[in-house]
Design an enzyme around this catalytic site. Structure first.
Site, PDB file in Angstrom:
ATOM      1  N   CYS A 128     -17.592  11.131 -10.083  1.00  0.00           N
ATOM      2  CA  CYS A 128     -17.095  12.547 -10.036  1.00  0.00           C
ATOM      3  C   CYS A 128     -18.234  13.677 -10.418  1.00  0.00           C
ATOM      4  CB  CYS A 128     -15.802  12.766 -10.674  1.00  0.00           C
ATOM      5  SG  CYS A 128     -14.921  14.073 -10.099  1.00  0.00           S
ATOM      6  N   HIS A 221     -12.473   8.430  -8.117  1.00  0.00           N
ATOM      7  CA  HIS A 221     -12.279   7.679  -9.467  1.00  0.00           C
ATOM      8  C   HIS A 221     -11.899   6.192  -9.161  1.00  0.00           C
ATOM      9  CE1 HIS A 221     -12.459  11.237 -12.174  1.00  0.00           C
ATOM     10  NE2 HIS A 221     -11.784  11.841 -11.240  1.00  0.00           N
ATOM     11  N   GLU A 223     -11.984   4.031 -11.046  1.00  0.00           N
ATOM     12  CA  GLU A 223     -11.368   3.502 -12.376  1.00  0.00           C
ATOM     13  C   GLU A 223      -9.673   3.303 -12.500  1.00  0.00           C
ATOM     14  OE1 GLU A 223     -12.222   7.562 -13.742  1.00  0.00           O
ATOM     15  OE2 GLU A 223     -13.032   6.117 -12.129  1.00  0.00           O
TER      16      GLU A 223
END
Length: 718
Positions: A128, A221, A223
């Site tokens: 990001c 993202h 994660e």
């Protein structure tokens, strides 16, 4: 007010590489903390640019058996390498997190000048903000979007001339992948030496790489759980690109926590605040194992905002641990308590409307009550340590410096107030679970021998029902008419003549880009509710409108077009940024109960609400009904958390309120999705919940079902 952001261009390009920019520092100006150093042969360094998800990145790396350390973005990297090499540890790569700032903004976080230099010569994965920074520093362009991308999107991974996926980062992935995007800025010109590796379904650049330098960046993202194959992307970066051997195991985390407890506490007593939830229970069990139950004082404080019969259930649940349990009824103390915030004395808790102030009052009062109990036991406060079941998401959302010095505050958690931070800084707080997420705590609880009934209890916030009651003296009406017109047009295609044609054109364009079509026959209609709820969008906190959707045909629960409802719930906050949560309002037929109809007229009236005993009892009753049904339909494990919330919306019946239910599914509470009726929660269960609330809880007009993912809505409404 506008529903889209203006395009803001970056400063002129003065050089190919902007390593002389005002974003750099000659050497990191943050002192390296020895507590942040991990003892492992190979380490990945995570540089935190202010993301709410930095610790989730850390967790994903650890799950792949690679050690990781989180440091501020402006850490002195060359000095860190020296420290690591002295201990026989090698830094194998760097991950740069997301963050709420713009690379061209005045508040953009500084970074160490050596980060992108040949001296470092390490693979870098920018996420990001990290991708935008990488592109910007190497001469590319980053601009503010005409509209934000917030929520779940699909990306298209590009292929090479041999029809293979173009990047090592995406090895063994599908060409189309589901990801979470939360950004307002985008890469609009690729830096020299970099290439595009994927785009979003809106056509925005979502990934870049410079294979020669070993630099990879993604706008989304990877994660979070909402990115379906994010863990595979991390594996590709760690194993294939960085060359990590993946030999760091997590089996010793329990022993590490026990060692941590012993090193801090030594031979002193520990006071554990226990709510009866899984976090505080596991914390108490772990500390008991570390220093013996005779050195542990378990304190359960009834703050007056507990679930029905909560304190009795806590006593039963904790008796199996053999701890010295003290139960204190401090409800009157809490009702009348105040605290000081930035030099200002607050009103008493029972008169306080602001959810942030309520959280801080409750957190500080917990500490004062705890210290008073220590004195009653004849112990000196300086000889007693305070233990809390604080988890990583609590610290992240509170923007604790334990996790990040630059993350936005989403909400203050009762276990991370200013007073707790003072105690923490003085070394008097023990938080053995501060690196854990909820599912990890449950696994630890099992390994400690706790029963399923304890490990799988529904999570309950420390402040209790005090943060599940939306208080207000008057309706929130800031830009109400404009926002209401926007959502009316967005959902139905109809709006008052006051809505400019230019706005309508923008909405239609955005709906087309998002592939969201209006119903051919409009049966679902919106109603803007004049209250605010807390959300998280683009790594920042929002305090925005709640939007209701309802069926004009009074459909039964199984007839409601749920897929369309959830599509609207995803789409509306992306277009109208001052709405962060969408609920469905059950109608007469849906609940099989004659109740109040939703009017087509704007809702501009509320029932003035404070934390009074009648409001608390009303919510306790509704909450107990929901809990009974969760057990009856065996949903305790499959639904991660089910907040039941009191709303001051009367729907035309003076003095009434409404109840909202959030059936939330998540692994780590950093992101999550609502349960889908008919799939994750049965129609019969919802039917019974709504019927029972409307027939047995006095003064309730409507039952509302939260359809919002996280982001943009937080787990709790406040």
């Amino acid at each position: 007010m506008t529903i889209t952001s203006p395009v803001i261009k970056t400063p002129p390009l003065n050089s190919e590489i902007r390593l002389e920019s005002n974003l750099t520092v000659e050497s990191g100006d943050i002192e390296i903390n020895e507590k942040d150093i991990v003892n492992a042969s190979e380490v990945i360094v995570i540089l935190d640019a202010g993301s709410q998800y930095s610790k989730v990145i850390d967790r994903r790396v650890r799950e792949l058996n690679v050690a990781s350390e989180i440091h501020p973005l402006n850490i002195d990297l060359l000095e860190l390498i020296k420290i690591k090499s002295k201990s026989g540890s090698t830094i194998k790569g760097i991950i740069i997190s997301g963050g709420p700032e713009s690379v061209y903004g005045e508040n953009a976080p500084k970074f160490d000048k050596s980060l992108f230099s040949e001296k470092l010569n390490l693979p870098i994965f920018g996420i990001c903000y990290g991708m935008q920074l990488m592109n910007y520093i190497f001469g590319g362009k980053v601009e503010s979007n005409s509209q934000r991308e917030d929520g779940v999107h699909n990306i298209e991974i590009l292929k090479d001339e041999n029809q293979q996926l173009v990047s090592k980062l995406f090895k063994n992935l599908n060409q189309t992948e589901q990801v979470l995007l939360t950004h307002g800025d985008s890469v609009t010109k690729i830096a020299d030496g970099f290439k595009i590796i994927c785009k979003s379904d809106d056509g925005i650049v979502s990934g870049i790489e410079n294979e020669r330098l070993g630099y990879y960046g993604v706008q989304f993202h990877p994660e979070v759980d909402l990115t379906t194959n994010g863990k595979k992307m991390f594996s590709n970066f760690l194993i294939d690109i960085c060359g990590c051997s993946a030999n760091y195991t997590l089996d010793d985390r329990e022993q590490q926590a026990i060692t941590y407890i012993k090193s801090i506490v030594s031979n002193k007593k520990v006071l554990v605040l226990v709510s009866g939830g899984v976090d505080s229970t596991v914390c108490a069990a772990l500390i008991s194992k570390a220093i013996g139950p005779e050195n542990v004082i378990a304190l359960h404080i009834d703050n007056g905002f507990m679930r029905k019969d909560e304190s009795l259930n806590v006593e039963k649940a904790l008796s199996v641990l053999g701890l010295h349990l003290i139960v204190v009824d401090a409800s009157q103390t809490f009702y009348n308590s105040t605290t000081t915030i930035k030099g200002h004395l607050t009103s008493s808790l029972k008169e306080t409307i602001s959810p942030e102030e309520r959280r801080k009052i409750i957190g500080d009062t917990f500490m004062r009550v705890a210290e008073n109990e220590v004195k009653k036991l004849g112990l000196q406060p300086e000889d007693v340590y305070l233990a809390q079941g604080t988890l990583r998401p609590d610290l992240i959302e509170s923007s604790s410096k334990t996790v990040s010095g630059v993350a936005d505050v989403i909400k203050t958690h009762h276990n991370d107030t200013e007073l707790v931070r003072i105690l923490r800084d003085s070394g008097r707080v023990v938080e053995p679970l501060k690196d854990y997420h909820k599912d990890e705590v449950r696994e630890l609880g099992k390994s400690l021998g706790l029963s399923d009934s304890l490990v799988w209890r529904q999570p309950f916030p420390g402040p209790g029902l005090a943060i599940r009651i939306i208080c207000a003296d008057e309706p929130y009406l800031v830009n109400y008419d404009f926002t209401n017109n926007v959502v009316q047009y967005l959902v139905t295609g109809e709006a008052s003549s006051e809505l400019e044609s230019e706005v309508k054109i923008k909405i239609d364009k955005q709906l087309t880009e998002m592939k969201c079509k209006r119903q051919d026959k409009i049966t679902i209609k919106p109603v803007l509710l004049p209250i605010q709820t807390v959300g998280v969008q683009g790594d920042g906190r929002t305090y925005s409108y709640l939007l209701g959707l309802y069926s004009s045909e009074n459909s039964t629960i199984d007839q409601i077009p749920w897929s369309y409802i959830f599509n609207l719930a995803r789409t509306i906050p992306k277009i109208c940024h001052n709405i962060n949560r969408v609920v469905f309002i059950f109608s007469q037929n849906a609940t099989k109960h004659t109740n109040i109809k939703v009017s087509n007229e704007p809702v501009k009236h509320i029932t003035p609400t404070r934390l009074t005993p009648d409001v608390i009892k009303q919510l306790q009753h509704a909450d107990s009904i929901v809990s009974e049904q969760l057990y009856k339909y065996n949903l305790i494990k499959s639904l991660s958390q089910v907040p039941v919330v009191s709303l001051p919306i009367d729907f035309g019946v003076t003095g009434n309120r409404s109840i909202a239910i959030r059936t939330f599914i998540t692994n780590d509470f950093m992101t999550g999705v609502p349960a889908i009726p008919g799939k994750n929660i049965s129609f019969d269960c919802l039917q019974e919940i709504t019927n029972n609330i409307l027939t047995s809880v006095n003064g309730i007009s409507k039952v509302l079902f939260d359809c919002t993912s996280k982001p943009p809505g937080t787990t709790e409404f406040l």
